[in-house]
Structure formats: C-alpha cells, structure tokens
Design a protein around this motif. Sequence first.
Motif, PDB file in Angstrom:
ATOM      1  N   HIS A  31       0.801  -1.223   0.000  1.00  0.00           N
ATOM      2  CA  HIS A  31       0.000   0.000   0.000  1.00  0.00           C
ATOM      3  C   HIS A  31       0.838   1.280   0.000  1.00  0.00           C
ATOM      4  O   HIS A  31       0.304   2.358   0.250  1.00  0.00           O
ATOM      5  CB  HIS A  31      -0.932   0.004   1.219  1.00  0.00           C
ATOM      6  CG  HIS A  31      -1.925  -1.110   1.186  1.00  0.00           C
ATOM      7  ND1 HIS A  31      -1.699  -2.318   1.774  1.00  0.00           N
ATOM      8  CD2 HIS A  31      -3.131  -1.190   0.596  1.00  0.00           C
ATOM      9  CE1 HIS A  31      -2.734  -3.102   1.570  1.00  0.00           C
ATOM     10  NE2 HIS A  31      -3.620  -2.453   0.852  1.00  0.00           N
ATOM     11  N   GLU A  34      -0.290   4.291  -2.224  1.00  0.00           N
ATOM     12  CA  GLU A  34      -1.602   4.828  -1.886  1.00  0.00           C
ATOM     13  C   GLU A  34      -1.622   5.498  -0.517  1.00  0.00           C
ATOM     14  O   GLU A  34      -2.292   6.511  -0.328  1.00  0.00           O
ATOM     15  CB  GLU A  34      -2.667   3.719  -1.893  1.00  0.00           C
ATOM     16  CG  GLU A  34      -2.872   3.062  -3.229  1.00  0.00           C
ATOM     17  CD  GLU A  34      -1.941   1.882  -3.466  1.00  0.00           C
ATOM     18  OE1 GLU A  34      -1.160   1.517  -2.553  1.00  0.00           O
ATOM     19  OE2 GLU A  34      -1.965   1.334  -4.563  1.00  0.00           O
ATOM     20  N   GLN A  35      -0.916   4.920   0.452  1.00  0.00           N
ATOM     21  CA  GLN A  35      -1.053   5.372   1.836  1.00  0.00           C
ATOM     22  C   GLN A  35       0.092   6.252   2.338  1.00  0.00           C
ATOM     23  O   GLN A  35      -0.144   7.126   3.161  1.00  0.00           O
ATOM     24  CB  GLN A  35      -1.177   4.154   2.766  1.00  0.00           C
ATOM     25  CG  GLN A  35      -2.388   3.297   2.472  1.00  0.00           C
ATOM     26  CD  GLN A  35      -3.689   4.026   2.743  1.00  0.00           C
ATOM     27  OE1 GLN A  35      -3.802   4.787   3.691  1.00  0.00           O
ATOM     28  NE2 GLN A  35      -4.683   3.796   1.908  1.00  0.00           N
ATOM     29  N   ARG A  67       2.642   6.243 -11.499  1.00  0.00           N
ATOM     30  CA  ARG A  67       2.212   7.002 -10.320  1.00  0.00           C
ATOM     31  C   ARG A  67       1.437   8.246 -10.725  1.00  0.00           C
ATOM     32  O   ARG A  67       0.393   8.548 -10.146  1.00  0.00           O
ATOM     33  CB  ARG A  67       3.417   7.383  -9.460  1.00  0.00           C
ATOM     34  CG  ARG A  67       4.026   6.220  -8.721  1.00  0.00           C
ATOM     35  CD  ARG A  67       5.003   6.668  -7.670  1.00  0.00           C
ATOM     36  NE  ARG A  67       6.073   7.496  -8.165  1.00  0.00           N
ATOM     37  CZ  ARG A  67       7.306   7.075  -8.436  1.00  0.00           C
ATOM     38  NH1 ARG A  67       7.612   5.809  -8.280  1.00  0.00           N
ATOM     39  NH2 ARG A  67       8.218   7.917  -8.864  1.00  0.00           N
ATOM     40  N   TYR A  71      -2.441   9.027  -9.640  1.00  0.00           N
ATOM     41  CA  TYR A  71      -2.829  10.220  -8.892  1.00  0.00           C
ATOM     42  C   TYR A  71      -3.782  11.100  -9.701  1.00  0.00           C
ATOM     43  O   TYR A  71      -4.669  11.738  -9.135  1.00  0.00           O
ATOM     44  CB  TYR A  71      -1.602  10.999  -8.433  1.00  0.00           C
ATOM     45  CG  TYR A  71      -0.756  10.213  -7.438  1.00  0.00           C
ATOM     46  CD1 TYR A  71      -1.337   9.526  -6.377  1.00  0.00           C
ATOM     47  CD2 TYR A  71       0.619  10.152  -7.569  1.00  0.00           C
ATOM     48  CE1 TYR A  71      -0.580   8.811  -5.472  1.00  0.00           C
ATOM     49  CE2 TYR A  71       1.394   9.438  -6.666  1.00  0.00           C
ATOM     50  CZ  TYR A  71       0.787   8.769  -5.622  1.00  0.00           C
ATOM     51  OH  TYR A  71       1.547   8.059  -4.729  1.00  0.00           O
ATOM     52  N   TRP A  74      -7.182   9.528  -9.300  1.00  0.00           N
ATOM     53  CA  TRP A  74      -7.712   9.848  -7.969  1.00  0.00           C
ATOM     54  C   TRP A  74      -8.213  11.283  -7.918  1.00  0.00           C
ATOM     55  O   TRP A  74      -9.251  11.555  -7.316  1.00  0.00           O
ATOM     56  CB  TRP A  74      -6.652   9.652  -6.906  1.00  0.00           C
ATOM     57  CG  TRP A  74      -6.379   8.228  -6.544  1.00  0.00           C
ATOM     58  CD1 TRP A  74      -7.040   7.121  -6.984  1.00  0.00           C
ATOM     59  CD2 TRP A  74      -5.372   7.765  -5.674  1.00  0.00           C
ATOM     60  NE1 TRP A  74      -6.492   5.999  -6.438  1.00  0.00           N
ATOM     61  CE2 TRP A  74      -5.471   6.365  -5.639  1.00  0.00           C
ATOM     62  CE3 TRP A  74      -4.386   8.392  -4.943  1.00  0.00           C
ATOM     63  CZ2 TRP A  74      -4.611   5.594  -4.868  1.00  0.00           C
ATOM     64  CZ3 TRP A  74      -3.536   7.617  -4.189  1.00  0.00           C
ATOM     65  CH2 TRP A  74      -3.656   6.231  -4.154  1.00  0.00           C
TER      66      TRP A  74
END
Length: 89
Positions: A31, A34-35, A67, A71, A74
């Motif tokens: 993760h 994401e985290q 990446r 992003y 998102w």
Amino acid sequence: MTETPADEYPEATPYIQQAVDEHGEDWVLEHYYEQLYPLGQVMAMPEKDELPFYDEDEHETMTEEERVEMYQIWAQYRENRRTGTKPGE
C-alpha cells in the motif's frame, strides 16, 4: 559511512515505522503508493525500493508515469465526488 533511510528521511521515518508497527512490512510495501508516498507533498519520502525491507525479487515498484496516472485518476474521482457528477458528464 552510509546513510540509512532514517538519516535521509527523518520526517518520514516515524510515519513509515508506525505503518509497519500497525500493519506489518508486507502491508506497507503493498500500500506504499496509496497510503504513504503521497506524504511526499509535504515532506521528503523515500522511494519504495529504498525501504530497508524492500526486496526487488519479491516486490514491484511503479514507474513515475504509472504514479502520475494513478494520482490523476484519484484527482478526477475526488472532483467527481465533490461536484456530484459522473465520468463523462
């Protein structure tokens, strides 16, 4: 003398260590983008392959392009949630 990730990223180390303590090294590696990696917006973060428990034979990293794409998706999702629209509207 070789610098460790803790030496190079003193602000990020507590966040990474807390995640390891709470979830374990495998979870952190799974993760990471994401985290944890988004904290790079406010502090220097190591690349996933710089983590001391990263093993290139067992784990994969994302390219910069992957990446960026993740992003951007998102960001669009958050914008859609904010405006109440669906993709393509």
